[in-house]
Write a protein that holds these residues in place. Structure first.
Motif, mmCIF file in Angstrom:
data_model
loop_
_atom_site.group_PDB
_atom_site.id
_atom_site.type_symbol
_atom_site.label_atom_id
_atom_site.label_comp_id
_atom_site.label_asym_id
_atom_site.label_seq_id
_atom_site.Cartn_x
_atom_site.Cartn_y
_atom_site.Cartn_z
ATOM 1 N N UNK A 27 0.764 -1.136 0.114
ATOM 2 C CA UNK A 27 -0.081 -0.117 -0.149
ATOM 3 C C UNK A 27 0.710 1.189 0.207
ATOM 4 N N UNK A 28 0.499 2.233 -0.829
ATOM 5 C CA UNK A 28 1.201 3.566 -1.047
ATOM 6 C C UNK A 28 2.931 3.227 -0.986
ATOM 7 N N UNK A 29 3.245 2.201 -2.007
ATOM 8 C CA UNK A 29 4.395 2.383 -2.093
ATOM 9 C C UNK A 29 5.443 1.366 -0.839
ATOM 10 N N UNK A 30 4.391 1.037 0.284
ATOM 11 C CA UNK A 30 5.117 0.169 1.430
ATOM 12 C C UNK A 30 4.610 -0.975 1.479
ATOM 13 N N UNK A 31 5.587 -2.134 1.864
ATOM 14 C CA UNK A 31 5.158 -3.456 2.120
ATOM 15 C C UNK A 31 4.720 -3.392 3.651
ATOM 16 N N UNK A 32 3.870 -4.126 3.973
ATOM 17 C CA UNK A 32 2.964 -4.066 5.319
ATOM 18 C C UNK A 32 2.398 -5.481 5.848
ATOM 19 N N UNK A 33 2.552 -5.155 7.094
ATOM 20 C CA UNK A 33 2.196 -6.716 7.599
ATOM 21 C C UNK A 33 1.087 -6.554 8.603
ATOM 22 N N UNK A 34 0.014 -7.633 8.582
ATOM 23 C CA UNK A 34 -0.892 -7.735 9.409
ATOM 24 C C UNK A 34 -0.788 -8.459 10.584
ATOM 25 N N UNK A 48 0.932 -9.707 17.726
ATOM 26 C CA UNK A 48 1.274 -11.129 17.583
ATOM 27 C C UNK A 48 0.998 -11.432 16.085
ATOM 28 N N UNK A 49 1.407 -12.388 15.320
ATOM 29 C CA UNK A 49 0.941 -12.738 14.168
ATOM 30 C C UNK A 49 -0.319 -13.362 14.093
ATOM 31 N N UNK A 50 -1.050 -13.325 13.090
ATOM 32 C CA UNK A 50 -2.531 -13.870 13.065
ATOM 33 C C UNK A 50 -2.595 -15.409 12.888
ATOM 34 N N UNK A 97 3.903 -27.027 18.618
ATOM 35 C CA UNK A 97 4.659 -26.558 17.219
ATOM 36 C C UNK A 97 3.975 -25.635 16.474
ATOM 37 N N UNK A 98 4.566 -25.028 15.536
ATOM 38 C CA UNK A 98 3.814 -24.012 14.737
ATOM 39 C C UNK A 98 4.208 -23.970 13.081
ATOM 40 N N UNK A 99 3.419 -24.120 12.378
ATOM 41 C CA UNK A 99 3.583 -24.431 11.104
ATOM 42 C C UNK A 99 3.427 -22.909 10.363
ATOM 43 N N UNK A 100 4.219 -21.854 10.115
ATOM 44 C CA UNK A 100 4.166 -20.709 9.768
ATOM 45 C C UNK A 100 3.637 -20.741 8.123
ATOM 46 N N UNK A 101 2.730 -19.740 7.711
ATOM 47 C CA UNK A 101 2.485 -19.609 6.516
ATOM 48 C C UNK A 101 2.608 -18.306 6.056
ATOM 49 N N UNK A 102 3.228 -17.856 4.878
ATOM 50 C CA UNK A 102 3.211 -16.516 4.394
ATOM 51 C C UNK A 102 2.296 -16.292 3.370
ATOM 52 N N UNK A 131 7.037 -8.604 18.461
ATOM 53 C CA UNK A 131 6.138 -9.575 18.613
ATOM 54 C C UNK A 131 6.180 -10.568 19.247
ATOM 55 N N UNK A 132 5.244 -11.495 19.913
ATOM 56 C CA UNK A 132 5.310 -12.392 20.952
ATOM 57 C C UNK A 132 6.028 -13.769 20.283
ATOM 58 N N UNK A 133 6.632 -14.579 21.350
ATOM 59 C CA UNK A 133 7.196 -15.918 21.238
ATOM 60 C C UNK A 133 8.106 -15.732 20.072
ATOM 61 N N UNK A 134 8.067 -16.434 19.047
ATOM 62 C CA UNK A 134 9.399 -16.446 17.880
ATOM 63 C C UNK A 134 8.710 -15.724 16.739
ATOM 64 N N UNK A 135 7.607 -15.010 16.928
ATOM 65 C CA UNK A 135 7.018 -14.192 15.615
ATOM 66 C C UNK A 135 7.807 -13.534 14.921
ATOM 67 N N UNK A 136 9.048 -12.639 15.778
ATOM 68 C CA UNK A 136 9.714 -11.689 14.946
ATOM 69 C C UNK A 136 10.618 -12.660 13.963
ATOM 70 N N UNK A 137 10.993 -13.813 14.444
ATOM 71 C CA UNK A 137 11.791 -14.687 13.466
ATOM 72 C C UNK A 137 10.979 -15.190 12.188
ATOM 73 N N UNK A 138 9.894 -15.563 12.712
ATOM 74 C CA UNK A 138 8.735 -16.005 11.541
ATOM 75 C C UNK A 138 8.707 -15.052 10.671
ATOM 76 N N UNK A 139 8.727 -13.567 10.802
ATOM 77 C CA UNK A 139 8.357 -12.608 9.873
ATOM 78 C C UNK A 139 9.771 -12.248 9.196
ATOM 79 N N UNK A 140 11.154 -12.518 9.813
ATOM 80 C CA UNK A 140 12.202 -12.410 8.956
ATOM 81 C C UNK A 140 12.473 -13.668 8.040
ATOM 82 N N UNK A 141 12.026 -14.640 8.615
ATOM 83 C CA UNK A 141 12.316 -15.849 7.653
ATOM 84 C C UNK A 141 11.274 -15.940 6.537
#
Length: 234
Positions: A27-34, A48-50, A97-102, A131-141
């Protein structure tokens, strides 16, 4: 799950399985995260991530679709499995265990009222709170995986409106890779793929001359993909 399976596994320890969705929008030239405020303890109220626990009778993929539908109101969302996170101490609440999806969504398509009802908000990547738990790493990955995919396949079109200009497309790729691209080289490269259809319509919002709109030709793309065509953009 059959009764025999339940009988065989009764002596084994149990654990939870969750799916967490890294939802990217443009949006508006920016990559954003929900993201949203966590609704369960521990760490209730933190960003937190959703995500959701996977129900006993559903596939992990279906759980991700359910979460995305509940939050955005969208059915046909592009999403891809990122990584599985299984450190024993990753969640203070239980062994999980969490299975992450982008996921990639067009920011103008989602149901704003539904998203706000769930307390979800869009944040620029550089403005993300912790973000909570290991969610920051999930975003980077997930971002690294998105970049790898975007280098070789035109995955970015999932983030654009139905019609777009070449400068808008370039702006998206600059946001994904966080780098400036040469306009002439970028235009030449993306047009050489022959997956863009030029429309007889211009966007004149940024200049009097305007820029022609294009749309993505999914059929041409699929044919080239099946032939082993290399869509490397950078």
């Amino acid at each position: 799950m059959t009764s025999d399976t339940i009988k065989f596994y009764t002596d084994e320890s149990k654990m939870f399985v969750a799916t967490d969705c890294i939802v990217f929008g443009f949006d508006d030239g920016e990559l954003k995260l929900l993201i949203f405020k966590r609704r369960v303890a521990p760490k209730k109220g933190d960003w937190s991530l959703i995500g959701s626990f996977v129900k006993e009778d559903e596939d992990v993929e279906h759980a991700a679709k359910r979460v995305l539908k509940e939050i955005t109101g969208l059915d046909n969302v592009f999403f891809e499995q990122s990584y599985t996170y299984g450190k024993a101490d990753r969640d203070d609440g239980a062994r999980c265990i969490s299975v992450a999806q982008f996921a990639l969504i067009r920011i103008d398509d989602y149901d704003r009222k539904l998203t706000e009802k769930h307390g979800a908000y869009w944040y620029k990547l550089e403005d993300l709170p912790s973000l909570v738990l290991d969610h920051d790493k999930m975003v980077i990955d997930a971002l690294n995986k998105l970049r790898q995919r975007a280098k070789h396949q035109p995955i970015g079109f999932e983030l654009l409106p139905e019609k777009f200009t070449i400068p808008q497309l370039q702006s998206l790729y600059e946001a994904i890779f966080q780098k400036s691209l040469d306009p002439g080289n970028f235009r030449k490269k993306v047009l050489s793929f022959e997956v863009l259809e030029k429309l007889n319509e211009k966007d004149k919002s940024s200049s009097k001359r305007g820029a022609f709109y294009y749309r993505f030709n999914h059929d041409n793309y699929q044919k080239l993909l099946e032939s082993g065509y290399n869509f490397e953009i950078l």
